[in-house]
Design a protein around this motif. Structure first.
Motif, PDB file in Angstrom:
ATOM      1  N   ARG A  67       2.963 -20.138 -15.839  1.00  0.00           N
ATOM      2  CA  ARG A  67       3.293 -19.778 -14.457  1.00  0.00           C
ATOM      3  C   ARG A  67       4.635 -19.054 -14.395  1.00  0.00           C
ATOM      4  N   ILE A  68       5.624 -19.553 -15.113  1.00  0.00           N
ATOM      5  CA  ILE A  68       6.946 -18.912 -15.140  1.00  0.00           C
ATOM      6  C   ILE A  68       6.841 -17.503 -15.718  1.00  0.00           C
ATOM      7  N   ASP A  69       6.098 -17.367 -16.817  1.00  0.00           N
ATOM      8  CA  ASP A  69       5.914 -16.044 -17.419  1.00  0.00           C
ATOM      9  C   ASP A  69       5.263 -15.078 -16.442  1.00  0.00           C
ATOM     10  N   MET A  70       4.263 -15.566 -15.710  1.00  0.00           N
ATOM     11  CA  MET A  70       3.564 -14.725 -14.744  1.00  0.00           C
ATOM     12  C   MET A  70       4.510 -14.303 -13.622  1.00  0.00           C
ATOM     13  N   LEU A  71       5.312 -15.226 -13.136  1.00  0.00           N
ATOM     14  CA  LEU A  71       6.271 -14.893 -12.071  1.00  0.00           C
ATOM     15  C   LEU A  71       7.292 -13.872 -12.549  1.00  0.00           C
ATOM     16  N   ARG A  72       7.735 -14.008 -13.770  1.00  0.00           N
ATOM     17  CA  ARG A  72       8.693 -13.031 -14.320  1.00  0.00           C
ATOM     18  C   ARG A  72       8.073 -11.642 -14.397  1.00  0.00           C
ATOM     19  N   ARG A  73       6.823 -11.568 -14.820  1.00  0.00           N
ATOM     20  CA  ARG A  73       6.156 -10.261 -14.896  1.00  0.00           C
ATOM     21  C   ARG A  73       5.984  -9.650 -13.512  1.00  0.00           C
ATOM     22  N   GLN A  74       5.756 -10.492 -12.492  1.00  0.00           N
ATOM     23  CA  GLN A  74       5.585  -9.980 -11.134  1.00  0.00           C
ATOM     24  C   GLN A  74       6.896  -9.493 -10.557  1.00  0.00           C
ATOM     25  N   VAL A  75       7.989 -10.194 -10.861  1.00  0.00           N
ATOM     26  CA  VAL A  75       9.288  -9.839 -10.313  1.00  0.00           C
ATOM     27  C   VAL A  75       9.782  -8.539 -10.927  1.00  0.00           C
ATOM     28  N   ARG A  76       9.667  -8.410 -12.211  1.00  0.00           N
ATOM     29  CA  ARG A  76      10.084  -7.176 -12.867  1.00  0.00           C
ATOM     30  C   ARG A  76       9.154  -6.932 -14.040  1.00  0.00           C
ATOM     31  N   PRO A  77       8.671  -5.728 -14.136  1.00  0.00           N
ATOM     32  CA  PRO A  77       7.802  -5.427 -15.266  1.00  0.00           C
ATOM     33  C   PRO A  77       8.596  -5.528 -16.560  1.00  0.00           C
ATOM     34  N   GLU A  78       7.889  -5.720 -17.641  1.00  0.00           N
ATOM     35  CA  GLU A  78       8.581  -5.835 -18.911  1.00  0.00           C
ATOM     36  C   GLU A  78       9.423  -4.601 -19.148  1.00  0.00           C
ATOM     37  N   ILE A  79      10.624  -4.829 -19.634  1.00  0.00           N
ATOM     38  CA  ILE A  79      11.560  -3.746 -19.874  1.00  0.00           C
ATOM     39  C   ILE A  79      11.723  -3.589 -21.369  1.00  0.00           C
ATOM     40  N   ASP A  80      11.533  -2.386 -21.802  1.00  0.00           N
ATOM     41  CA  ASP A  80      11.765  -2.075 -23.203  1.00  0.00           C
ATOM     42  C   ASP A  80      13.267  -2.010 -23.398  1.00  0.00           C
ATOM     43  N   PRO A  81      13.845  -2.809 -24.310  1.00  0.00           N
ATOM     44  CA  PRO A  81      15.301  -2.793 -24.475  1.00  0.00           C
ATOM     45  C   PRO A  81      15.840  -1.410 -24.814  1.00  0.00           C
ATOM     46  N   LEU A  82      15.003  -0.580 -25.409  1.00  0.00           N
ATOM     47  CA  LEU A  82      15.455   0.778 -25.724  1.00  0.00           C
ATOM     48  C   LEU A  82      15.488   1.648 -24.477  1.00  0.00           C
ATOM     49  N   ASP A  83      14.774   1.235 -23.434  1.00  0.00           N
ATOM     50  CA  ASP A  83      14.758   1.983 -22.184  1.00  0.00           C
ATOM     51  C   ASP A  83      15.538   1.247 -21.099  1.00  0.00           C
ATOM     52  N   ALA A  84      16.553   0.506 -21.482  1.00  0.00           N
ATOM     53  CA  ALA A  84      17.298  -0.297 -20.516  1.00  0.00           C
ATOM     54  C   ALA A  84      17.989   0.567 -19.468  1.00  0.00           C
ATOM     55  N   PHE A  85      18.328   1.781 -19.838  1.00  0.00           N
ATOM     56  CA  PHE A  85      18.972   2.681 -18.896  1.00  0.00           C
ATOM     57  C   PHE A  85      18.049   3.859 -18.666  1.00  0.00           C
ATOM     58  N   PRO A  86      17.875   4.243 -17.410  1.00  0.00           N
ATOM     59  CA  PRO A  86      16.978   5.360 -17.146  1.00  0.00           C
ATOM     60  C   PRO A  86      17.496   6.625 -17.810  1.00  0.00           C
ATOM     61  N   VAL A  87      16.580   7.379 -18.357  1.00  0.00           N
ATOM     62  CA  VAL A  87      16.929   8.621 -19.029  1.00  0.00           C
ATOM     63  C   VAL A  87      16.590   9.773 -18.096  1.00  0.00           C
ATOM     64  N   GLU A  88      17.545  10.643 -17.921  1.00  0.00           N
ATOM     65  CA  GLU A  88      17.303  11.814 -17.088  1.00  0.00           C
ATOM     66  C   GLU A  88      16.274  12.694 -17.783  1.00  0.00           C
ATOM     67  N   PRO A  89      15.397  13.305 -17.017  1.00  0.00           N
ATOM     68  CA  PRO A  89      14.441  14.206 -17.645  1.00  0.00           C
ATOM     69  C   PRO A  89      15.184  15.367 -18.284  1.00  0.00           C
ATOM     70  N   GLU A  90      14.684  15.820 -19.408  1.00  0.00           N
ATOM     71  CA  GLU A  90      15.337  16.895 -20.134  1.00  0.00           C
ATOM     72  C   GLU A  90      15.267  18.182 -19.316  1.00  0.00           C
TER      73      GLU A  90
END
Length: 191
Positions: free
Chosen positions: A93-116
């Protein structure tokens, strides 16, 4: 008031034997009996915890699949079987709530990258940067030095004054002269 269901010692031993059969022999009949006993209780527990019926059912399914896959990890010396299974459900249940609150974040994509930027814009920026570097290189050494300290090393004018042993007014004048010359040089390169 929350109702607590107490399982008899005989019933507890029977349920533990079912888990043991699942762990040792992957006994489907034992799993069906264990599922029949715990599924309604888990669903009720999830509903009381605020889950909607569909989510509660999904959590029960996931929890019981985990019981099937990890039956050999159950240790009666550490916890009652019901505690172990209800903890699995609570964690699902906790895992499901976490996924609903924020989608999984790739640690490599922690900061948004501006489009090239398009190739022509990158090329124009590179050319402008090269032109600016060339213009800075053509400045007198004393003006180039104060620009370097003020803009590239981000030092306050008062610190530059102390470092170079110059009056504050001289530092400011050199920066102003350098910027005026740079504007003129850059204007020559503009179309």
């Amino acid at each position: 008031m929350q109702r607590r269901v107490v399982t008899s010692p005989e019933e507890s031993r029977r349920l533990e034997a079912l888990v043991s059969d699942i762990a040792r022999r992957r006994d489907r009949g034992a799993f069906i009996a264990l599922f029949s006993h715990f599924a309604p209780r888990l669903k009720s527990f999830m509903l009381r915890g605020g889950a909607d019926p569909e989510t509660a059912e999904e959590i029960v399914q996931e929890a019981m699949i985990t019981v099937w896959n990890k039956a050999e990890q159950y240790d009666p010396a550490r916890a009652a079987l019901s505690t172990w299974i209800f903890t699995i459900a609570r964690n699902k249940r906790i895992d499901m709530l976490r996924r609903q609150v924020r989608p999984e974040i790739d640690p490599l994509d922690a900061f948004p990258v501006e489009p090239e930027a398009p190739a022509d814009a990158r090329l124009a920026l590179e050319q402008a940067s090269a032109d600016l570097r060339g213009s800075i290189a053509r400045l007198p050494a004393e003006q180039r030095q104060v620009l370097q300290l003020a803009f590239f090393e981000d030092k306050p004018h008062s610190v530059i004054s102390v470092e170079l042993g110059l009056p504050l007014g001289t530092v400011k004048s050199r920066i102003r002269l350098a910027l005026t010359r740079l504007r003129g040089m850059v204007a020559e390169h503009m179309p």
